[in-house]
Design a protein around this motif. Structure first.
Motif, mmCIF file in Angstrom:
data_model
loop_
_atom_site.group_PDB
_atom_site.id
_atom_site.type_symbol
_atom_site.label_atom_id
_atom_site.label_comp_id
_atom_site.label_asym_id
_atom_site.label_seq_id
_atom_site.Cartn_x
_atom_site.Cartn_y
_atom_site.Cartn_z
ATOM 1 N N VAL A 140 0.821 -1.219 0.000
ATOM 2 C CA VAL A 140 0.000 0.000 0.000
ATOM 3 C C VAL A 140 0.853 1.267 0.000
ATOM 4 N N ALA A 141 2.171 1.134 0.264
ATOM 5 C CA ALA A 141 2.994 2.346 0.347
ATOM 6 C C ALA A 141 4.469 1.997 0.233
ATOM 7 N N PHE A 142 5.242 3.023 -0.105
ATOM 8 C CA PHE A 142 6.700 2.944 -0.130
ATOM 9 C C PHE A 142 7.213 4.231 0.487
ATOM 10 N N SER A 189 1.273 7.094 6.294
ATOM 11 C CA SER A 189 -0.066 7.466 6.732
ATOM 12 C C SER A 189 -1.071 6.665 5.916
ATOM 13 N N PRO A 190 -2.012 5.978 6.556
ATOM 14 C CA PRO A 190 -3.007 5.196 5.804
ATOM 15 C C PRO A 190 -3.839 6.038 4.844
ATOM 16 N N GLU A 191 -3.887 7.353 5.079
ATOM 17 C CA GLU A 191 -4.691 8.227 4.216
ATOM 18 C C GLU A 191 -4.015 8.508 2.873
ATOM 19 N N ASN A 192 -2.691 8.361 2.825
ATOM 20 C CA ASN A 192 -1.969 8.654 1.584
ATOM 21 C C ASN A 192 -2.100 7.503 0.595
ATOM 22 N N GLN A 243 8.460 -5.576 10.566
ATOM 23 C CA GLN A 243 7.705 -5.407 11.801
ATOM 24 C C GLN A 243 6.233 -5.252 11.448
ATOM 25 N N ILE A 244 5.374 -5.735 12.323
ATOM 26 C CA ILE A 244 3.929 -5.636 12.126
ATOM 27 C C ILE A 244 3.380 -4.662 13.159
ATOM 28 N N THR A 245 2.666 -3.658 12.665
ATOM 29 C CA THR A 245 2.148 -2.596 13.527
ATOM 30 C C THR A 245 0.658 -2.423 13.276
ATOM 31 N N GLU A 246 -0.097 -2.217 14.341
ATOM 32 C CA GLU A 246 -1.526 -1.961 14.202
ATOM 33 C C GLU A 246 -1.783 -0.460 14.240
ATOM 34 N N ILE A 247 -2.476 0.037 13.211
ATOM 35 C CA ILE A 247 -2.821 1.454 13.120
ATOM 36 C C ILE A 247 -4.327 1.566 12.923
#
Length: 235
Positions: A139-141, A149-152, A200-204
């Motif tokens: 979903v991103a680089f 940012s999940p919005e980008n 790494q796995i992160t919850e947002i």
């Protein structure tokens, strides 16, 4: 002997080996090694292989000229280089369009593509990680994990997805190919590039994201720190 762009290879023994960037200057004619701007990060290390052999984005070289291709359908570009001995050290002046990157010679080794660059130990024992197993879509680089940012929205990502299998195998799907590699807890092991990328796995906001170091040409050959691919678990 011909190299890229149909150019004739002319040897230059003085340039063969490893060169380390020390900064840059405006313009394309200066031979100054003082009052340099800080390193731009575009080219931290240059290798000149015997016989003009290409590697990474460098499509080869001939005396006085470096050939570069930035990928895809981009043309192969020709840039001039100059050498100078100053105060007992050898310097290389890499002439770009409007500036000069300055390098000092680190060694005169006759490198090959198999021996140059950063490579990691990938002979690691398999340790399972149940949180990683499954399918992930990119979903991103980003340059740093905190830049995400999940919005980008990020379009045209080269690495499209990863499928993590329970036995330590994985499949990475790119725009035009699939790579079959390995993993163990904490690392994605790239068999083609001989790199061990930390993840790494992160919850947002209640959603799991996987951050993986991107250890490709910039890291292996350019001496740069890795960027990050970001994935979202496929439901």
């Amino acid at each position: 002997m011909k190299i890229a762009n149909g150019m004739e290879f002319v040897n230059d023994d003085r340039v063969i080996g490893k060169w380390e960037n020390i900064g840059w200057i405006s313009g394309i004619n200066s031979f100054s090694v003082t009052d340099l701007n800080d390193k731009s990060g575009e080219y931290n290390i240059l290798y000149f292989l015997p016989n003009g052999e290409p590697y990474w984005i460098f499509e080869g070289w001939t005396k006085g000229v470096i050939l570069i291709n930035y990928g895809g359908d981009d043309p192969i570009l020709s840039y001039r280089y100059d050498l100078r001995d100053i105060d007992g050290k050898q310097y290389l002046f890499f002439r770009l369009d409007d500036k000069t990157e300055v390098f000092v010679k680190a060694d005169s080794e006759h490198y090959t593509k198999a021996t140059l660059g950063n490579h990691d130990n990938i002979d690691l024992p398999f340790v399972s990680d149940k949180k990683l197993i499954g399918a992930w879509d990119s979903v991103a680089f980003v340059s740093e994990t905190e830049d995400f940012s999940p919005e980008n929205k990020y379009d045209d990502l080269f690495l499209k997805s990863m499928k993590i299998l329970p036995d330590g195998d994985l499949i990475q799907t790119y725009m035009d190919s699939e790579w079959h590699d390995k993993w163990t807890k904490g690392y994605i092991l790239n068999l083609h590039r001989t790199t061990a990328a930390k993840y790494q796995i992160t919850e947002i906001n209640g959603t799991e994201y996987l951050f993986m170091e991107w250890k490709m040409g910039n890291y292996i050959y350019g001496g740069m720190k890795p960027d990050y691919y970001v994935f979202k678990r496929k439901i």
